[in-house]
Write an enzyme that holds these catalytic residues in place. Sequence first.
Site, PDB file in Angstrom:
ATOM      1  CG  HIS A   1       2.927  -6.196   5.820  1.00  0.00           C
ATOM      2  ND1 HIS A   1       1.885  -5.301   5.694  1.00  0.00           N
ATOM      3  CD2 HIS A   1       4.020  -5.574   5.288  1.00  0.00           C
ATOM      4  CE1 HIS A   1       2.325  -4.195   5.113  1.00  0.00           C
ATOM      5  NE2 HIS A   1       3.629  -4.331   4.862  1.00  0.00           N
ATOM      6  CD  GLU A   2       7.735  -6.514   5.709  1.00  0.00           C
ATOM      7  OE1 GLU A   2       8.147  -6.383   4.530  1.00  0.00           O
ATOM      8  OE2 GLU A   2       7.366  -5.540   6.394  1.00  0.00           O
TER       9      GLU A   2
ATOM     10  CG  HIS B   1       5.427  -5.968   0.673  1.00  0.00           C
ATOM     11  ND1 HIS B   1       4.434  -5.286   0.007  1.00  0.00           N
ATOM     12  CD2 HIS B   1       5.488  -5.424   1.923  1.00  0.00           C
ATOM     13  CE1 HIS B   1       3.924  -4.363   0.813  1.00  0.00           C
ATOM     14  NE2 HIS B   1       4.534  -4.438   1.978  1.00  0.00           N
TER      15      HIS B   1
END
Length: 213
Positions: free
Chosen positions: A53-54, A57
């Site tokens: 997820h990170e 980004h």
Amino acid sequence: MIKFTSSEVRDLLIAFFVISLCFALANGGRDTNAVLTILPYIMVGVGLGFILHELGHKFVSMKYGYWAEFKLWPQGLIFALITSFFGFVFAAPGAVYTYANYMTDEINGKISIAGPIVNIVLALIFLAVAVAVYPSAFHSANSVTLFIICSLGYSVNSFLAVFNLLPIGNLDGSKVLNWNFGIWIVTIAVAGIMTFASMTMGVENLVRLIIGF
């Protein structure tokens, strides 16, 4: 090429372990043995879900030429630990900070939606694997273990997606909503349906429904 600082790697590892522990506590309750038993399974689902997820980004930020770095939010970790004792996790251990003098709502929205999209895709992959191994789980211990991991992976990743898409404060949902209402409503609806199915039917019943068992 994605580059990491030593402090960023440290923060990611700390957040990964603490959030994994939080989900284990939320699922295992006050039973220490249950928490320790489920923790390795949670770490697989949460580990992939949280880290990717990170990285989603970070990758999109750097694709647009910005420097992006994950930073830990200690207060968020403490709050996550507290909420886990009540059976749910307010997962806000930190965030990827994108450094830019100026950024349009569109670019900010695309960077923000990358994380939840990763979680949705991972949840669907976990569900597909769970469907594939379920028939053999009746006579194979390894298949049972894999099914449990995939069930947790589906549940955790679908929850992470819908949680992060909430249009609250600095969560991803606020930035996606500012960029494009249609894309926001579709993604949060998909994540919401997936999470609702996990919480109401349970992953095993969902798998049985899919394969007509």
